[in-house]
Write a protein that holds these residues in place. Structure first.
Motif, PDB file in Angstrom:
ATOM      1  N   CYS A 173       5.860  -5.821  13.319  1.00  0.00           N
ATOM      2  CA  CYS A 173       7.400  -4.918  13.145  1.00  0.00           C
ATOM      3  C   CYS A 173       6.798  -3.288  12.993  1.00  0.00           C
ATOM      4  CB  CYS A 173       7.648  -4.782  11.185  1.00  0.00           C
ATOM      5  SG  CYS A 173       9.124  -4.007  11.197  1.00  0.00           S
ATOM      6  N   GLU A 174       7.286  -3.192  14.225  1.00  0.00           N
ATOM      7  CA  GLU A 174       7.386  -1.202  14.543  1.00  0.00           C
ATOM      8  C   GLU A 174       8.083  -0.576  12.882  1.00  0.00           C
ATOM      9  OE1 GLU A 174       5.676   1.231  16.625  1.00  0.00           O
ATOM     10  OE2 GLU A 174       4.830  -0.872  16.962  1.00  0.00           O
ATOM     11  N   PRO A 175       7.572   0.797  12.586  1.00  0.00           N
ATOM     12  CA  PRO A 175       7.739   0.771  11.362  1.00  0.00           C
ATOM     13  C   PRO A 175       8.607   1.627  11.771  1.00  0.00           C
ATOM     14  CG  PRO A 175       5.578   2.271  12.224  1.00  0.00           C
ATOM     15  CD  PRO A 175       5.591   1.163  12.995  1.00  0.00           C
ATOM     16  N   GLU A 176       9.739   2.110  11.042  1.00  0.00           N
ATOM     17  CA  GLU A 176      10.809   3.142  11.510  1.00  0.00           C
ATOM     18  C   GLU A 176      10.410   4.685  10.826  1.00  0.00           C
ATOM     19  OE1 GLU A 176      14.515   4.993  12.415  1.00  0.00           O
ATOM     20  OE2 GLU A 176      13.779   1.950  12.020  1.00  0.00           O
ATOM     21  N   TRP A 231      10.630  19.811   0.893  1.00  0.00           N
ATOM     22  CA  TRP A 231       8.643  19.952   1.197  1.00  0.00           C
ATOM     23  C   TRP A 231       9.552  18.852   3.057  1.00  0.00           C
ATOM     24  CZ3 TRP A 231       5.760  22.288  -1.248  1.00  0.00           C
ATOM     25  CH2 TRP A 231       5.605  22.887  -1.840  1.00  0.00           C
ATOM     26  N   PHE A 232       7.770  19.852   4.170  1.00  0.00           N
ATOM     27  CA  PHE A 232       7.738  19.064   5.226  1.00  0.00           C
ATOM     28  C   PHE A 232       8.690  18.942   6.239  1.00  0.00           C
ATOM     29  CE2 PHE A 232       4.766  17.521   1.864  1.00  0.00           C
ATOM     30  CZ  PHE A 232       4.363  18.931   1.875  1.00  0.00           C
ATOM     31  N   ASP A 233      10.339  19.890   6.135  1.00  0.00           N
ATOM     32  CA  ASP A 233      12.112  18.494   6.401  1.00  0.00           C
ATOM     33  C   ASP A 233      11.909  18.641   7.544  1.00  0.00           C
ATOM     34  OD1 ASP A 233      12.260  21.537   6.572  1.00  0.00           O
ATOM     35  OD2 ASP A 233      13.459  21.463   4.931  1.00  0.00           O
ATOM     36  N   ASP A 234      11.191  19.102   8.744  1.00  0.00           N
ATOM     37  CA  ASP A 234      10.615  18.798  10.103  1.00  0.00           C
ATOM     38  C   ASP A 234       9.416  17.784  10.436  1.00  0.00           C
ATOM     39  OD1 ASP A 234       9.087  20.814   9.569  1.00  0.00           O
ATOM     40  OD2 ASP A 234       9.782  21.639  11.061  1.00  0.00           O
ATOM     41  N   GLY A 235       9.074  17.443   9.483  1.00  0.00           N
ATOM     42  CA  GLY A 235       8.133  16.157   9.370  1.00  0.00           C
ATOM     43  C   GLY A 235       8.585  15.189   9.322  1.00  0.00           C
ATOM     44  N   GLU A 236       7.786  13.718  10.357  1.00  0.00           N
ATOM     45  CA  GLU A 236       8.602  12.366  10.364  1.00  0.00           C
ATOM     46  C   GLU A 236       7.625  11.528   9.883  1.00  0.00           C
ATOM     47  OE1 GLU A 236      10.459  11.333  13.393  1.00  0.00           O
ATOM     48  OE2 GLU A 236      12.346  12.261  13.089  1.00  0.00           O
ATOM     49  N   LEU A 237       7.330  10.692   8.866  1.00  0.00           N
ATOM     50  CA  LEU A 237       5.992   9.726   9.109  1.00  0.00           C
ATOM     51  C   LEU A 237       6.511   8.400   8.379  1.00  0.00           C
ATOM     52  CD1 LEU A 237       4.980  10.002   5.254  1.00  0.00           C
ATOM     53  CD2 LEU A 237       7.380  11.743   6.227  1.00  0.00           C
ATOM     54  N   ASN A 238       5.585   7.748   8.362  1.00  0.00           N
ATOM     55  CA  ASN A 238       6.310   6.091   7.642  1.00  0.00           C
ATOM     56  C   ASN A 238       5.714   5.853   5.989  1.00  0.00           C
ATOM     57  OD1 ASN A 238       5.876   2.992   7.387  1.00  0.00           O
ATOM     58  ND2 ASN A 238       8.336   3.752   8.019  1.00  0.00           N
ATOM     59  N   VAL A 239       5.143   5.981   5.096  1.00  0.00           N
ATOM     60  CA  VAL A 239       4.463   5.520   3.852  1.00  0.00           C
ATOM     61  C   VAL A 239       3.670   4.114   4.112  1.00  0.00           C
ATOM     62  CG1 VAL A 239       4.257   4.891   1.686  1.00  0.00           C
ATOM     63  CG2 VAL A 239       6.467   7.663   2.694  1.00  0.00           C
ATOM     64  N   SER A 240       4.907   3.093   4.674  1.00  0.00           N
ATOM     65  CA  SER A 240       4.106   1.757   4.723  1.00  0.00           C
ATOM     66  C   SER A 240       2.658   1.853   6.072  1.00  0.00           C
ATOM     67  CB  SER A 240       5.165   1.230   5.718  1.00  0.00           C
ATOM     68  OG  SER A 240       4.166  -0.410   5.455  1.00  0.00           O
ATOM     69  N   TYR A 241       2.923   2.858   6.887  1.00  0.00           N
ATOM     70  CA  TYR A 241       2.275   2.469   7.930  1.00  0.00           C
ATOM     71  C   TYR A 241       1.292   3.571   7.141  1.00  0.00           C
ATOM     72  CZ  TYR A 241       0.202   4.761  12.838  1.00  0.00           C
ATOM     73  OH  TYR A 241      -0.551   4.606  13.519  1.00  0.00           O
ATOM     74  N   ASN A 242       1.378   4.511   6.512  1.00  0.00           N
ATOM     75  CA  ASN A 242       0.030   5.224   6.199  1.00  0.00           C
ATOM     76  C   ASN A 242      -0.290   4.662   4.622  1.00  0.00           C
ATOM     77  OD1 ASN A 242      -0.211   8.204   6.876  1.00  0.00           O
ATOM     78  ND2 ASN A 242       2.311   7.883   6.870  1.00  0.00           N
ATOM     79  N   CYS A 243      -0.007   3.310   4.411  1.00  0.00           N
ATOM     80  CA  CYS A 243      -0.539   2.862   3.267  1.00  0.00           C
ATOM     81  C   CYS A 243      -1.150   1.803   3.880  1.00  0.00           C
ATOM     82  CB  CYS A 243       0.463   2.190   2.481  1.00  0.00           C
ATOM     83  SG  CYS A 243       1.175   2.831   0.961  1.00  0.00           S
ATOM     84  N   LEU A 244      -0.746   1.325   5.655  1.00  0.00           N
ATOM     85  CA  LEU A 244      -1.642  -0.238   5.707  1.00  0.00           C
ATOM     86  C   LEU A 244      -2.060  -0.397   6.921  1.00  0.00           C
ATOM     87  CD1 LEU A 244       1.786  -2.835   4.443  1.00  0.00           C
ATOM     88  CD2 LEU A 244      -0.995  -2.353   3.929  1.00  0.00           C
ATOM     89  N   ASP A 245      -1.636   0.246   8.622  1.00  0.00           N
ATOM     90  CA  ASP A 245      -1.534   0.276   9.378  1.00  0.00           C
ATOM     91  C   ASP A 245      -2.843   1.352   9.905  1.00  0.00           C
ATOM     92  OD1 ASP A 245       1.488  -0.149  11.356  1.00  0.00           O
ATOM     93  OD2 ASP A 245       1.592  -0.003   8.955  1.00  0.00           O
TER      94      ASP A 245
END
Length: 653
Positions: free
Chosen positions: A252-255, A75-89
């Motif tokens: 810390c910059e998210p990966e 799913w969404f396999d050419d997209g990029e994200l970071n889960v911690s960024y979506n929970c905190l930042d």
């Protein structure tokens, strides 16, 4: 094929109130049906829209679902994200000073942490992990007590692209060793001890024992000093949590990772006894957790959310560590047990922290009924607006007590069906839309195509039971079993059903109005004189008797009937002597006969002060099957809360 017979007849219904529906995120059945129609009309478009609306993407995806390697869907396999960024930042600007977690320790001390403070703590741990060589794709075992630090450890792994595998703190050193070696973990994060019911649970000792069995992949052990317990120390390997994080940068910059990058591995029991490492992907898993927070829990910004599950289980991942934070909720985390210092602990926490959404397991509910069915009336539970049940089917009588006594008949009760493998709820009532039926998980969520089929994968008619399957992949579905793709295919997409249906392993029935009723595991289906009966329905009948607090039903071989029904029963009163036990057993047999029918009468009823449970409250049914057959127990019982119970339950009347 003979389909599974459903023998439950539940006629009580509870519609949502007008005021709840009016303010709900999905306001009424027409809104629910509109979402379902959208998914049916354009399946990929439906999930793509939701993923764009709910998740912050560093690199937007262009492809929603790839089925070319079925059943290894992506799913969404050419997209990029970071889960911690979506929970905190994402919350720092809008709700940085909002309380993210209210932590209540075993002894009653309370700590609070805001989103801004939690973000800093996660960044420091993430930088600490990077400093000791942990990077993207490395596996980290988290073996922690319930705490803010457990969430920090999980989020820190997500932030740097490391793959965490949380092991429940009640598991033995042997079980921990199995998981460390299977995952090939580089680091273990633990604590000196956790506190449960006034007693220390020595976690670091178990880690030392596990590593002594041989775990060459482990380079470092990080120790959170929770309880001030004496621990052995291996210089060069062991690091104190405070020493690791105290001098780290709070940024810390998210990966940024691909949507299909593994977020975590979570081990769950399998039929072979060897744990299965269920692997979840960052993008699809996060979407499932967020949508169900908004749909099923009807999340509002003012809510105080409390899921009582430990982070060692999938419920503690989706509805403690990730889902509540991703939607910006304030949540309660509790270290202790519901019975310490007394059986009013849960109700006091709800009262003290003004909890609005309370999500717990039927096992806990039944235990609390036994310990004091009227106790909730002594507390102010007026803050509650929604109740939830998770982990196993909830019998109608426990449902009614939870709804009437705890929810005071004004809080919708969402009975959620899902699994470690599904990542988030699949069947559950949307509380502002669905008329509730006690004991039913009601309908599939929008976009979830559930069906009940026979052994060949053909759908059965309404009123007949069968195997619960999901007909199409969905974003939060597991991607594979860690290091064992063939087991994944064989277990969840069996060739005899065509290789495209997700086989849940649960049996279910659907009534004439389309409501789903979970009847138990496929291996918890009894074949009695040619009748296939779900164990949950017999358990529900037993628990409906006024003398009974809890019951578990298993089968044992019978030369005439195929299987005999064995019931293990906990009474609301003391365990009876042998003569009294015979009298009560006779009453219960007649009761089940009148509730369900003579075919469902237990052949053997045994009484105990409790049932054999893990420290998380899960009934160990495999042990009960062994006891029922009169066989010697060879399984590991180190995770049992109460091993002495086994001797009581060996005794037939």
């Amino acid at each position: 094929m003979a389909t599974i017979e459903s023998v439950m007849h539940e006629t009580r219904v509870f519609p949502p109130s007008e005021s709840f529906t009016k303010n709900a995120n999905v306001p009424g059945m027409e809104a629910y049906r509109a979402l379902c129609r959208e998914a049916e009309a354009d399946y990929a478009g439906f999930w793509g829209r939701l993923a764009r609306e709910h998740i912050l993407w560093e690199k937007p995806f262009t492809r929603v679902l790839d089925e070319s390697r079925a059943p290894f869907y992506t799913w969404f396999d050419d997209g990029e994200l970071n889960v911690s960024y979506n929970c905190l930042d994402r919350h720092l600007e809008s709700r940085g000073d909002k309380t993210a977690i209210v932590f209540e320790s075993d002894d009653g001390n309370v700590a609070r942490i805001t989103y801004r403070e939690l973000h800093a703590a996660v960044c420091k741990m993430a930088n600490g992990l990077k400093m000791i060589g942990v990077g993207k794709g490395d596996r980290v075992i988290v073996y922690m007590p319930m705490s803010i630090e457990a969430v920090v450890a999980m989020q820190a792994c997500a932030r740097i692209g490391a793959i965490h595998s949380v092991v429940f703190g009640g598991f033995s050193a042997k079980s921990l060793h199995e998981r460390i070696t299977d995952a090939g973990a580089k680091v273990v994060i633990t604590a000196d001890a956790g506190m449960r019911g006034g007693k220390a649970v020595h976690l670091k000792d178990a880690v030392d024992e596990a590593l002594a069995m041989g775990a060459p992949s482990v380079e470092k052990v990080i120790v959170y000093e929770r309880a001030g317990a004496q621990v052995s120390w291996v210089e060069g390997r062991d690091i104190r949590w405070t020493d690791l994080v105290s001098k780290q940068d709070p940024h810390c910059e998210p990966e940024w990772v691909n949507a299909e990058h593994p977020l975590f591995i979570l081990y769950t029991s399998g039929s072979t006894g060897k744990p299965k490492g269920v692997q979840h992907a960052a993008g699809g898993y996060l979407l499932g957790a967020m949508l169900t927070m908004k749909w099923v829990f009807d999340h509002k910004d003012s809510d105080v959310f409390w899921c009582t599950a430990d982070v060692g289980w999938i419920t503690g991942h989706s509805y403690v560590a990730y889902g509540p934070l991703a939607v910006g909720s304030t949540q309660v985390i509790f270290e202790g047990v519901p019975t310490y210092p007394d059986a009013g602990r849960f109700w006091k926490i709800i009262q003290d922290h003004r909890v609005t959404t309370f999500y717990t397991a039927p096992t806990a509910i039944r235990s609390l009924i036994k310990l004091g069915g009227d106790l909730p009336k002594n507390y102010d539970l007026s803050s509650l607006r929604l109740l939830g049940s998770v982990g196993e089917p909830i019998n109608p009588e426990a449902w009614m007590w939870f709804f009437e006594t705890v929810g005071q008949k004004r809080c919708p009760l969402v009975d959620t069906w899902w699994q470690t493998e599904t990542g988030s709820h699949l069947l559950a009532p949307l509380p502002g839309a669905v008329v509730l039926k006690p004991g039913s998980c009601t309908f599939p969520l929008p976009g979830i195509q559930a069906a009940i089929v026979d052994e060949a994968g053909h759908e059965v008619e309404a009123g007949k039971g069968g195997f619960l399957v999901i007909k199409r992949p969905f974003p939060s579905l597991l991607r594979t079993i860690w290091n064992d793709p063939e087991r994944y295919r064989r277990t969840y997409f069996p060739a005899e059903m065509g290789g495209r249906l997700y086989l849940s392993g649960d049996s279910a029935n659907r009534d004439g109005e389309g409501y789903f009723w979970i009847m138990g595991r496929i291996d918890d289906v009894l074949n009695v004189s040619g009748h296939r009966l779900g164990t949950m329905e017999i358990e529900s009948a037993l628990v409906a008797h006024p003398l009974v607090a809890e019951a578990a039903v298993v089968g044992k071989p019978h030369e005439i009937k195929g299987e005999a029904i064995v019931a293990f029963v906990v009474l609301k009163s003391e365990r009876p002597d042998s003569q009294k036990a015979k009298e009560i057993a006779a009453k219960l047999r007649e009761w089940v006969g009148s509730e369900i029918g003579p075919i469902a009468k237990p052949d053997d009823i045994r009484f105990g002060e409790n049932l054999p449970k893990t420290r998380s409250g899960k009934i160990m049914r495999r042990l009960l099957r062994t006891l029922a057959k009169g066989e010697e127990i060879t399984q590991d019982v180190s995770t049992l809360e109460n091993p002495a119970i086994l001797d009581q339950l060996k005794q037939a009347i």
